[in-house]
Motif scaffolding. Sequence first.
Motif, PDB file in Angstrom:
ATOM      1  N   GLU A 199       0.619  -1.133   0.032  1.00  0.00           N
ATOM      2  CA  GLU A 199       0.069  -0.133  -0.107  1.00  0.00           C
ATOM      3  C   GLU A 199       0.994   1.164  -0.102  1.00  0.00           C
ATOM      4  N   VAL A 200       0.432   2.285  -0.603  1.00  0.00           N
ATOM      5  CA  VAL A 200       1.302   3.597  -0.854  1.00  0.00           C
ATOM      6  C   VAL A 200       0.342   4.709  -0.705  1.00  0.00           C
ATOM      7  N   GLY A 201       0.857   5.732  -0.049  1.00  0.00           N
ATOM      8  CA  GLY A 201       0.046   6.754   0.033  1.00  0.00           C
ATOM      9  C   GLY A 201       0.999   7.951  -0.720  1.00  0.00           C
ATOM     10  N   ASP A 202       0.010   8.847  -1.360  1.00  0.00           N
ATOM     11  CA  ASP A 202       0.562  10.031  -2.291  1.00  0.00           C
ATOM     12  C   ASP A 202      -0.179  11.074  -1.930  1.00  0.00           C
ATOM     13  N   TYR A 203       0.350  12.261  -1.937  1.00  0.00           N
ATOM     14  CA  TYR A 203      -0.253  13.684  -1.985  1.00  0.00           C
ATOM     15  C   TYR A 203      -0.611  13.957  -3.475  1.00  0.00           C
ATOM     16  N   ILE A 204      -1.697  14.273  -3.684  1.00  0.00           N
ATOM     17  CA  ILE A 204      -2.005  14.609  -5.266  1.00  0.00           C
ATOM     18  C   ILE A 204      -2.516  16.192  -5.058  1.00  0.00           C
ATOM     19  N   ALA A 205      -1.618  16.962  -5.755  1.00  0.00           N
ATOM     20  CA  ALA A 205      -1.915  18.336  -5.663  1.00  0.00           C
ATOM     21  C   ALA A 205      -2.301  18.841  -7.260  1.00  0.00           C
ATOM     22  N   PRO A 206      -3.112  19.539  -7.636  1.00  0.00           N
ATOM     23  CA  PRO A 206      -3.334  20.097  -8.839  1.00  0.00           C
ATOM     24  C   PRO A 206      -2.155  20.501  -9.622  1.00  0.00           C
ATOM     25  N   GLY A 207      -1.851  20.285 -10.935  1.00  0.00           N
ATOM     26  CA  GLY A 207      -0.830  20.528 -11.678  1.00  0.00           C
ATOM     27  C   GLY A 207       0.514  19.960 -11.310  1.00  0.00           C
ATOM     28  N   GLN A 208       0.622  19.083 -10.383  1.00  0.00           N
ATOM     29  CA  GLN A 208       1.715  18.664  -9.929  1.00  0.00           C
ATOM     30  C   GLN A 208       1.970  16.966  -9.874  1.00  0.00           C
ATOM     31  N   PRO A 209       3.018  16.641  -9.855  1.00  0.00           N
ATOM     32  CA  PRO A 209       2.907  14.870  -9.919  1.00  0.00           C
ATOM     33  C   PRO A 209       2.736  14.600  -8.665  1.00  0.00           C
ATOM     34  N   PRO A 210       2.202  13.302  -8.385  1.00  0.00           N
ATOM     35  CA  PRO A 210       1.946  12.604  -6.943  1.00  0.00           C
ATOM     36  C   PRO A 210       3.221  12.619  -6.192  1.00  0.00           C
ATOM     37  N   ARG A 211       3.179  13.060  -4.979  1.00  0.00           N
ATOM     38  CA  ARG A 211       4.328  12.939  -4.130  1.00  0.00           C
ATOM     39  C   ARG A 211       4.036  11.697  -3.198  1.00  0.00           C
ATOM     40  N   ARG A 212       5.043  10.699  -3.110  1.00  0.00           N
ATOM     41  CA  ARG A 212       4.992   9.627  -2.487  1.00  0.00           C
ATOM     42  C   ARG A 212       5.281   9.921  -0.893  1.00  0.00           C
ATOM     43  N   PHE A 213       4.282   9.768  -0.041  1.00  0.00           N
ATOM     44  CA  PHE A 213       4.902   9.707   1.497  1.00  0.00           C
ATOM     45  C   PHE A 213       4.809   8.346   2.398  1.00  0.00           C
ATOM     46  N   PHE A 214       4.152   7.541   1.762  1.00  0.00           N
ATOM     47  CA  PHE A 214       4.134   6.127   2.775  1.00  0.00           C
ATOM     48  C   PHE A 214       4.083   5.116   1.901  1.00  0.00           C
ATOM     49  N   THR A 215       4.676   4.020   2.046  1.00  0.00           N
ATOM     50  CA  THR A 215       4.864   2.676   1.482  1.00  0.00           C
ATOM     51  C   THR A 215       4.755   1.461   2.701  1.00  0.00           C
ATOM     52  N   MET A 216       3.997   0.650   2.700  1.00  0.00           N
ATOM     53  CA  MET A 216       3.900  -0.564   3.434  1.00  0.00           C
ATOM     54  C   MET A 216       3.968  -1.621   2.532  1.00  0.00           C
ATOM     55  N   THR A 217       4.714  -2.888   3.033  1.00  0.00           N
ATOM     56  CA  THR A 217       4.728  -4.141   2.297  1.00  0.00           C
ATOM     57  C   THR A 217       4.438  -5.097   3.303  1.00  0.00           C
ATOM     58  N   LEU A 218       3.392  -5.808   3.220  1.00  0.00           N
ATOM     59  CA  LEU A 218       3.012  -6.649   4.407  1.00  0.00           C
ATOM     60  C   LEU A 218       2.927  -8.362   3.704  1.00  0.00           C
ATOM     61  N   THR A 219       3.256  -9.070   4.686  1.00  0.00           N
ATOM     62  CA  THR A 219       3.042 -10.308   4.354  1.00  0.00           C
ATOM     63  C   THR A 219       1.978 -11.045   5.351  1.00  0.00           C
ATOM     64  N   ARG A 220       1.075 -11.995   4.719  1.00  0.00           N
ATOM     65  CA  ARG A 220       0.062 -12.358   5.465  1.00  0.00           C
ATOM     66  C   ARG A 220       0.698 -13.535   6.448  1.00  0.00           C
ATOM     67  N   VAL A 221       0.519 -13.305   7.906  1.00  0.00           N
ATOM     68  CA  VAL A 221       1.061 -14.436   8.697  1.00  0.00           C
ATOM     69  C   VAL A 221       0.177 -15.254   9.387  1.00  0.00           C
ATOM     70  N   GLY A 222      -1.062 -15.233   9.160  1.00  0.00           N
ATOM     71  CA  GLY A 222      -1.852 -16.122   9.702  1.00  0.00           C
ATOM     72  C   GLY A 222      -3.439 -15.643   9.756  1.00  0.00           C
ATOM     73  N   ASP A 223      -4.206 -16.588  10.039  1.00  0.00           N
ATOM     74  CA  ASP A 223      -5.689 -16.345  10.090  1.00  0.00           C
ATOM     75  C   ASP A 223      -5.853 -15.596  11.472  1.00  0.00           C
ATOM     76  N   SER A 224      -7.338 -15.061  11.504  1.00  0.00           N
ATOM     77  CA  SER A 224      -7.878 -14.401  12.436  1.00  0.00           C
ATOM     78  C   SER A 224      -8.996 -14.489  12.708  1.00  0.00           C
ATOM     79  N   ASP A 225      -9.708 -14.727  14.051  1.00  0.00           N
ATOM     80  CA  ASP A 225     -11.144 -14.898  14.150  1.00  0.00           C
ATOM     81  C   ASP A 225     -11.559 -13.533  14.623  1.00  0.00           C
ATOM     82  N   TRP A 226     -11.036 -12.319  14.758  1.00  0.00           N
ATOM     83  CA  TRP A 226     -11.304 -11.267  15.089  1.00  0.00           C
ATOM     84  C   TRP A 226     -12.012 -10.427  13.919  1.00  0.00           C
ATOM     85  N   PRO A 227     -13.002  -9.709  14.266  1.00  0.00           N
ATOM     86  CA  PRO A 227     -13.647  -9.221  15.505  1.00  0.00           C
ATOM     87  C   PRO A 227     -14.772 -10.159  16.057  1.00  0.00           C
TER      88      PRO A 227
END
Length: 190
Positions: free
Chosen positions: A154-182
């Motif tokens: 998942e990535v997060g970008d700031y999108i401003a008119p007339g400007q290219p997107p500016r990336r401020f966040f990146t996460m890379t997750l691996t599934r590690v198990g099941d959950s019965d939550w909530p």
Amino acid sequence: MRKLMLFGLTALFAALLAPSAQAQPTDTAAIAAQREAMKKLDWMHGVWRGPAVSQSPQGEHRVIQTERIGGFLGGTLTVMEGKSYNSDGSVGFNALGVVSYDAQAKSWWLTSWALGRGGKFPMQVTDTGYVWEIPAGAMTIRYTATVTNGSWTEVGDYIAPGQPPRRFFTMTLTRVGDSDWPGAGSVTKQ
């Protein structure tokens, strides 16, 4: 006789109030549509972990991001808790999100709470993940998630008119198990 009359009046009063206690009948068609729509997010259910990096004016911040995700209300909602841990083990971020589907409008929504704020945001579910946006004045904050081979990016970008997107966040997750939550641990009748 008086007791019988009182009982009869009580029963009549209860019968008259019963329809008003439930203001609207159950919309079984909407529930079925919600359940069907939420199946597109079944890939999310479980426990996830991995690195996340955010950029701010103060610099780069690295954490271990975790997510626990599951269905709720008979599969009509997806509930998510995101929590990140700093290198010293302290919690760096904690958020709660609920994904819903409006069967009448045929639209997805993410309602989320984090950092003392909350809101309801439009969400688009794609074949490979989802996109959701937060309006922020003249700009937009856009989060784009993709899942491939058990990896959720998942990535997060700031999108401003007339400007290219500016990336401020990146996460890379691996599934590690099941959950019965909530759903697990609900209060029983006894």
